[in-house]
Write a protein that holds these residues in place. Structure first.
Motif, short mmCIF file in Angstrom:
data_model
loop_
_atom_site.label_atom_id
_atom_site.label_comp_id
_atom_site.label_asym_id
_atom_site.label_seq_id
_atom_site.Cartn_x
_atom_site.Cartn_y
_atom_site.Cartn_z
N GLY A 34 11.09 4.77 7.34
CA GLY A 34 11.35 3.85 6.46
C GLY A 34 10.47 3.50 5.33
O GLY A 34 10.28 2.85 4.54
N LEU A 35 9.40 4.43 5.32
CA LEU A 35 8.45 4.74 4.06
C LEU A 35 9.16 5.20 3.00
O LEU A 35 9.77 6.22 3.01
CB LEU A 35 7.29 5.35 4.79
CG LEU A 35 6.46 4.96 5.80
CD1 LEU A 35 5.25 5.66 6.20
CD2 LEU A 35 6.13 3.36 5.19
N LYS A 36 8.81 4.84 1.82
CA LYS A 36 9.23 5.36 0.57
C LYS A 36 8.48 6.42 0.21
O LYS A 36 7.18 6.71 0.55
CB LYS A 36 9.05 4.48 -0.57
CG LYS A 36 9.85 3.04 -0.43
CD LYS A 36 11.26 3.10 -0.25
CE LYS A 36 12.12 2.06 -0.26
NZ LYS A 36 13.61 2.20 -0.33
N TRP A 74 1.11 -1.37 0.06
CA TRP A 74 0.10 0.05 0.13
C TRP A 74 0.79 1.19 0.03
O TRP A 74 1.78 1.41 0.75
CB TRP A 74 -0.85 -0.07 1.21
CG TRP A 74 -1.97 -1.10 1.27
CD1 TRP A 74 -1.68 -2.12 2.24
CD2 TRP A 74 -3.01 -1.43 0.38
NE1 TRP A 74 -2.72 -3.10 2.16
CE2 TRP A 74 -3.62 -2.59 1.14
CE3 TRP A 74 -3.50 -0.72 -0.60
CZ2 TRP A 74 -4.61 -3.06 0.64
CZ3 TRP A 74 -4.73 -1.26 -1.11
CH2 TRP A 74 -5.23 -2.62 -0.36
N VAL A 75 0.44 2.32 -0.73
CA VAL A 75 1.00 3.71 -0.69
C VAL A 75 -0.37 4.40 -0.31
O VAL A 75 -1.20 4.57 -0.89
CB VAL A 75 1.40 4.28 -2.18
CG1 VAL A 75 1.75 5.69 -2.01
CG2 VAL A 75 2.73 3.20 -2.59
N PHE A 76 -0.02 4.90 1.01
CA PHE A 76 -1.23 5.91 1.63
C PHE A 76 -0.86 7.36 1.11
O PHE A 76 0.41 7.83 1.31
CB PHE A 76 -1.19 5.74 3.17
CG PHE A 76 -1.86 4.64 3.54
CD1 PHE A 76 -2.23 3.51 2.97
CD2 PHE A 76 -2.25 4.53 5.14
CE1 PHE A 76 -3.05 2.40 3.52
CE2 PHE A 76 -3.01 3.40 5.77
CZ PHE A 76 -3.21 2.21 4.66
N GLY A 133 4.63 3.14 1.54
CA GLY A 133 5.20 4.33 1.22
C GLY A 133 4.05 5.40 1.46
O GLY A 133 2.95 5.19 1.74
N LEU A 134 4.35 6.73 1.15
CA LEU A 134 3.60 7.87 1.22
C LEU A 134 3.48 8.49 -0.29
O LEU A 134 4.40 8.49 -0.74
CB LEU A 134 4.09 8.85 2.08
CG LEU A 134 4.01 8.64 3.70
CD1 LEU A 134 4.78 9.92 4.41
CD2 LEU A 134 2.41 8.61 4.09
N GLY A 135 2.37 8.90 -0.67
CA GLY A 135 2.08 9.41 -1.90
C GLY A 135 1.33 10.73 -1.83
O GLY A 135 0.99 11.23 -0.64
N VAL A 136 1.45 11.61 -3.10
CA VAL A 136 0.51 12.75 -2.91
C VAL A 136 -0.12 12.63 -4.10
O VAL A 136 0.10 12.33 -5.30
CB VAL A 136 1.48 14.10 -2.97
CG1 VAL A 136 0.40 15.39 -3.24
CG2 VAL A 136 2.32 14.12 -1.88
N LEU A 147 -1.63 6.90 10.24
CA LEU A 147 -2.23 5.66 9.80
C LEU A 147 -1.21 4.81 9.03
O LEU A 147 -1.53 3.42 9.01
CB LEU A 147 -3.47 6.01 8.93
CG LEU A 147 -4.70 6.85 9.61
CD1 LEU A 147 -5.52 7.27 8.70
CD2 LEU A 147 -5.16 5.54 10.55
N ALA A 148 -0.32 5.31 8.11
CA ALA A 148 0.35 4.69 7.42
C ALA A 148 1.61 3.82 8.33
O ALA A 148 1.82 2.75 8.13
CB ALA A 148 1.36 5.36 6.48
N LEU A 149 1.91 4.49 9.34
CA LEU A 149 2.95 3.85 10.30
C LEU A 149 2.22 2.61 11.01
O LEU A 149 2.70 1.64 11.30
CB LEU A 149 3.60 4.96 11.10
CG LEU A 149 4.37 5.93 10.59
CD1 LEU A 149 4.93 7.07 11.60
CD2 LEU A 149 5.67 5.34 9.86
#
Length: 351
Positions: A201-203, A145-147, A174-177, A163-165
């Motif tokens: 550690g998130l992309k 998942w990419v949140f 990962g994190l996205g926009v 929430l991602a963590l």
């Protein structure tokens, strides 16, 4: 989209047979009409055109503008309210992925779209986890998942990161926009959130260079330190920026049918993908919101092969790029790359 593409001799069979990774696709935008109607009926949600059944909803999917696209997308999001809805959506999407031999998918999901509508975060995360488990156990499709954060709602960044963590052990990588892109929507308010995400550690996998050109990409490169970029095709408007992307080997997730449908490029034949490859930019093919753009990942490969006269070697190279640019474990990458080579060799040996 949806018009037939010419057959490329010997290539379509290879495209169908190759095990594949999909790196840029949105959960809500992957819900096919049949699944959407079932979810909407369960929760009493009105979908555009749904009074005329599947065909009516399909017509609504053929939007005329980005604003119309967002209306359909938000309506689809509203069908997801309880854990079972999220689980069933993930599994239903996985069935379509499995039919295309997509065995790894890095799926973008916007959690705050649901939380701000009153969805319980624990139920949402539990539903995603259950759907992910079912997809892997029953279909062999593994979700990561990419949140992501809506660019125009940067105040949702800290809670998205939280929430991602919380869900890292459920496949969040990962994190996205996403969302609207333009000079009035800077990513500067999200820089600290992304810095913290990277430290955990998130992309970093933001959209950029789609609706807005090089300035959006420059800001994204400077402030969000992307590991990959969603779209990015307008980098070609700035040769220095294009060269920097190539030199730094920051891959693009290129979604040609999406770019045509949203008016980023005038036609498939005019898509800049060949020029990106010629400039040395790393890229993979993706489908973005496939039913909304009248496509699938397989159809993206087929359309590119037809439009750009790809042979088996180029098809394999693009499929392997999808694996190399993914965030799957290294051993899994080696295994999938080897499986792709075996399929290509078997295809080449056929009379």
């Amino acid at each position: 989209m949806g018009t037939a593409t010419p057959q490329v001799e010997g290539v379509d069979e290879l495209i169908a047979a190759l095990p594949k990774a999909e790196l840029h696709v949105h959960l809500e935008g992957s819900i096919v009409p049949e699944l959407a109607l079932r979810l909407a009926a369960r929760r009493g949600v009105a979908l555009p055109g749904a009074e005329r059944g599947v065909e009516g909803l399909r017509e609504a999917y053929r939007f005329a503008s980005f604003r119309d696209f967002l209306k359909v997308y938000i309506a689809l999001s509203n069908t997801l309210q309880q854990a079972e809805d999220f689980s069933d959506a993930v599994f239903g999407i996985a069935e379509g992925l499995a039919a295309q031999r997509i065995c790894w998918v890095e799926m973008t999901f916007t959690p705050m779209t649901h939380v701000t509508q009153g969805v319980d975060p624990d139920a949402m995360l539990a539903g995603l986890a259950d759907g992910r488990r079912r997809a892997l156990d029953q279909l062999g499709v593994e979700f990561a998942w990419v949140f992501d954060v809506v660019r125009s709602l940067p105040e949702q960044g800290p809670q998205t990161l939280e929430l991602a963590l919380r869900a890292r052990d459920q496949g969040v990588i990962g994190l996205g926009v996403g969302g609207p892109e333009g000079p009035q929507w800077s990513v500067a308010p999200l820089a600290e959130v992304f810095e913290r995400g990277r430290s955990e550690g998130l992309k970093s996998v933001p959209h950029a260079g789609e609706q807005h050109g090089p300035p959006s990409l420059r800001e994204t490169l400077d402030l969000l330190a992307p590991d990959r970029i969603g779209h990015g095709v307008r980098c070609l408007e700035d040769p220095e920026l294009t060269a920097e992307l190539a030199d730094r080997q920051i891959p693009l997730e290129v979604c040609p049918s999406s770019n045509v449908a949203l008016g980023v490029v005038p036609s498939f034949a005019a898509h800049p993908l060949p020029r990106l490859l010629a400039a040395g930019v790393e890229l993979s093919l993706a489908s973005d919101d496939p039913p909304l753009f009248g496509t699938t990942l397989i159809e993206e490969y087929q359309r590119c092969a037809a439009a750009f006269e790809w042979g088996p070697a180029q098809v394999l190279a693009i499929a392997q790029a999808g694996v190399r640019h993914s965030f799957m474990p290294e051993q899994r990458k080696r295994e999938l790359l080897a499986a792709q080579r075996q399929v290509a060799q078997a295809h080449a040996s056929q009379p």
